[in-house]
Design a protein around this motif. Structure first.
Motif, PDB file in Angstrom:
ATOM      1  N   LEU A   1       0.798  -1.210   0.000  1.00 13.93           N
ATOM      2  CA  LEU A   1       0.000   0.000   0.000  1.00 13.93           C
ATOM      3  C   LEU A   1       0.843   1.278   0.000  1.00 13.93           C
ATOM      4  O   LEU A   1       0.319   2.364  -0.237  1.00 13.93           O
ATOM      5  CB  LEU A   1      -0.921   0.018   1.225  1.00 13.93           C
ATOM      6  N   GLY A   2       2.137   1.152   0.296  1.00 16.14           N
ATOM      7  CA  GLY A   2       2.988   2.333   0.347  1.00 16.14           C
ATOM      8  C   GLY A   2       2.720   3.188   1.560  1.00 16.14           C
ATOM      9  O   GLY A   2       2.853   4.423   1.514  1.00 16.14           O
ATOM     10  N   VAL A   3       2.316   2.557   2.686  1.00 14.57           N
ATOM     11  CA  VAL A   3       2.049   3.290   3.927  1.00 14.57           C
ATOM     12  C   VAL A   3       2.868   2.657   5.042  1.00 14.57           C
ATOM     13  O   VAL A   3       3.575   1.665   4.837  1.00 14.57           O
ATOM     14  CB  VAL A   3       0.543   3.268   4.277  1.00 14.57           C
ATOM     15  N   THR A   4       2.766   3.215   6.242  1.00 18.63           N
ATOM     16  CA  THR A   4       3.528   2.672   7.364  1.00 18.63           C
ATOM     17  C   THR A   4       2.860   1.415   7.906  1.00 18.63           C
ATOM     18  O   THR A   4       1.647   1.208   7.763  1.00 18.63           O
ATOM     19  CB  THR A   4       3.637   3.697   8.501  1.00 18.63           C
ATOM     20  N   THR A   5       3.672   0.583   8.556  1.00 15.22           N
ATOM     21  CA  THR A   5       3.131  -0.619   9.185  1.00 15.22           C
ATOM     22  C   THR A   5       2.144  -0.251  10.282  1.00 15.22           C
ATOM     23  O   THR A   5       1.136  -0.944  10.488  1.00 15.22           O
ATOM     24  CB  THR A   5       4.279  -1.466   9.765  1.00 15.22           C
ATOM     25  N   THR A   6       2.397   0.844  10.977  1.00 14.15           N
ATOM     26  CA  THR A   6       1.489   1.292  12.040  1.00 14.15           C
ATOM     27  C   THR A   6       0.092   1.567  11.490  1.00 14.15           C
ATOM     28  O   THR A   6      -0.924   1.182  12.088  1.00 14.15           O
ATOM     29  CB  THR A   6       2.034   2.562  12.712  1.00 14.15           C
ATOM     30  N   ALA A   7       0.038   2.233  10.330  1.00 13.88           N
ATOM     31  CA  ALA A   7      -1.257   2.546   9.721  1.00 13.88           C
ATOM     32  C   ALA A   7      -2.016   1.273   9.359  1.00 13.88           C
ATOM     33  O   ALA A   7      -3.232   1.165   9.587  1.00 13.88           O
ATOM     34  CB  ALA A   7      -1.053   3.426   8.488  1.00 13.88           C
ATOM     35  N   VAL A   8      -1.304   0.297   8.781  1.00 11.48           N
ATOM     36  CA  VAL A   8      -1.960  -0.954   8.414  1.00 11.48           C
ATOM     37  C   VAL A   8      -2.436  -1.693   9.653  1.00 11.48           C
ATOM     38  O   VAL A   8      -3.546  -2.253   9.679  1.00 11.48           O
ATOM     39  CB  VAL A   8      -0.997  -1.849   7.595  1.00 11.48           C
ATOM     40  N   ASN A   9      -1.621  -1.705  10.705  1.00  8.91           N
ATOM     41  CA  ASN A   9      -1.992  -2.417  11.925  1.00  8.91           C
ATOM     42  C   ASN A   9      -3.282  -1.874  12.537  1.00  8.91           C
ATOM     43  O   ASN A   9      -4.067  -2.628  13.125  1.00  8.91           O
ATOM     44  CB  ASN A   9      -0.864  -2.347  12.945  1.00  8.91           C
ATOM     45  N   GLN A  10      -3.510  -0.573  12.417  1.00  4.34           N
ATOM     46  CA  GLN A  10      -4.753   0.005  12.940  1.00  4.34           C
ATOM     47  C   GLN A  10      -5.962  -0.607  12.240  1.00  4.34           C
ATOM     48  O   GLN A  10      -6.958  -0.963  12.885  1.00  4.34           O
ATOM     49  CB  GLN A  10      -4.739   1.526  12.751  1.00  4.34           C
ATOM     50  N   HIS A  11      -5.882  -0.738  10.917  1.00  6.53           N
ATOM     51  CA  HIS A  11      -6.992  -1.342  10.171  1.00  6.53           C
ATOM     52  C   HIS A  11      -7.126  -2.822  10.497  1.00  6.53           C
ATOM     53  O   HIS A  11      -8.243  -3.337  10.661  1.00  6.53           O
ATOM     54  CB  HIS A  11      -6.773  -1.165   8.666  1.00  6.53           C
ATOM     55  N   LEU A  12      -5.990  -3.523  10.614  1.00  6.40           N
ATOM     56  CA  LEU A  12      -6.042  -4.956  10.906  1.00  6.40           C
ATOM     57  C   LEU A  12      -6.640  -5.215  12.284  1.00  6.40           C
ATOM     58  O   LEU A  12      -7.420  -6.157  12.463  1.00  6.40           O
ATOM     59  CB  LEU A  12      -4.642  -5.562  10.813  1.00  6.40           C
ATOM     60  N   ARG A  13      -6.273  -4.392  13.252  1.00  7.39           N
ATOM     61  CA  ARG A  13      -6.834  -4.565  14.607  1.00  7.39           C
ATOM     62  C   ARG A  13      -8.345  -4.379  14.598  1.00  7.39           C
ATOM     63  O   ARG A  13      -9.079  -5.110  15.279  1.00  7.39           O
ATOM     64  CB  ARG A  13      -6.165  -3.596  15.576  1.00  7.39           C
ATOM     65  N   THR A  14      -8.813  -3.390  13.834  1.00  3.66           N
ATOM     66  CA  THR A  14     -10.253  -3.141  13.769  1.00  3.66           C
ATOM     67  C   THR A  14     -10.977  -4.326  13.137  1.00  3.66           C
ATOM     68  O   THR A  14     -12.010  -4.787  13.643  1.00  3.66           O
ATOM     69  CB  THR A  14     -10.532  -1.863  12.959  1.00  3.66           C
TER      70      THR A  14
END
Length: 324
Positions: free
Chosen positions: A275-288
């Motif tokens: 996605l070209g974004v940070t791992t932190t940003a992806v983790n927020q969506h994955l946690r949700t």
């Protein structure tokens, strides 16, 4: 010039294979001379923190100024589905004399770099430990993306052979490769020169880490040509994860795309790279998505892999079947 003579049934035994170990070792060329690999700079920048925990001295010693690597670390793969663990296990059984010979072929007659001095068995153990850690920290999260590009190239070459024949396929591999009669000629920039029959067949290996075709340094090695895979320029570009509009309206475009994509397991690092974004940003969506019961997670080595749950499968419906 390298000349591989296709003899008898070898004319029909030109095969393609993918080698994770070859990719791992050849990527060290970009460490030594990143300016020659501008398409991989995004990936190299992403590794800056992880590289601090690696045995960089040993890894850097595995290439020279000509960007050669030891032949024993570039074994001929036998399948597009080769596993790195299997390749490392094969390397562990390398004859000590072969280790010494191949390191000398790369570094010449002078003193070897300090990490490569000592008994061949100890050096081999040190090299395997360094490569194993390099794989886990820097390659494994990105390998599914790399592998997909390499396997796509193999599929394309197979269609070329079926539609236009072997000669056309060889000519398209590289401007330095051609089939003349039953001889495959590979022009190299170095002074390596030998000719040999391809007893047992010729293996063609797409790679992300060469600009021209290359071969083993030694004529004693199994016949193999490494060539630049198609589509490298797009490898590290951010990708859109498509999803149906109805699903995006419920979850949001990014979470819907993640849910569709996670029909097969992936780590947050791999998804962030896509996605070209940070791992932190992806983790927020994955946690949700995980909290909503749409994803399940499991630890795989040092990574946590996410995939759709049964409920996620129901919500995604058939959308996940159409995404490549």
């Amino acid at each position: 010039m390298i000349r591989y003579e296709l003899v008898g049934m070898d004319l029909a035994d030109v095969r393609f294979a993918v080698s994770p170990l070859n990719e791992l070792v050849l990527s060290l060329r970009a460490w030594r001379d990143p300016g020659r690999y501008p398409l991989h700079l995004r990936w190299l920048h992403a590794l800056r923190e992880a590289r601090g925990d690696l045995d960089e001295a040993t890894l850097s010693a595995l290439t020279n100024d000509r960007l050669w690597t030891p032949d024993f670390l570039n074994p001929r793969p036998y399948s597009p589905l080769t596993r790195v663990d299997d390749e490392l296990a094969r390397i562990a059984g390398t004859d000590p004399e072969t280790v010494r010979r191949d390191l000398r072929a790369v570094h010449g007659a002078g003193p070897l770099p300090a990490p490569l001095r000592g008994s061949a068995a100890r050096v081999l153990s040190r090299v395997l430990d360094a490569l194993g850690e390099y794989w886990r920290r820097c390659f494994e999260p990105y390998w599914p993306r790399m592998r997909a590009l390499l396997e796509g190239d193999v599929t394309y070459r197979g269609r070329q052979i079926a539609q236009h024949g072997l000669a056309a396929m060889f000519a398209d591999l590289s401007g330095t490769v051609r089939l003349v009669g039953n001889v495959v000629e590979v022009r190299l920039r170095s002074n390596v020169d030998y000719a040999r029959p391809t007893t047992g067949g010729l293996t063609l290996v797409p790679t992300l880490w060469t600009t021209n075709a290359s071969t083993p340094i030694s004529a004693d090695e199994p016949p193999m040509i490494l060539y630049a895979a198609r589509g490298i320029a797009t490898l590290w570009e951010p990708q859109v994860l498509p999803a149906p509009d109805t699903l995006a309206a419920i979850l949001g475009a990014t979470r819907a795309g993640l849910l569709v994509h996670l029909r097969t397991p992936a780590s947050s690092t791999e998804l962030a790279t896509r996605l070209g974004v940070t791992t932190t940003a992806v983790n927020q969506h994955l946690r949700t998505l995980h909290a909503a019961g749409l994803l399940v997670s499991a630890r795989h080595g040092r990574s946590v892999l996410y995939r759709r749950s049964a409920l996620g499968d129901q919500l995604a419906g058939d959308a996940g079947q159409t995404v490549v």
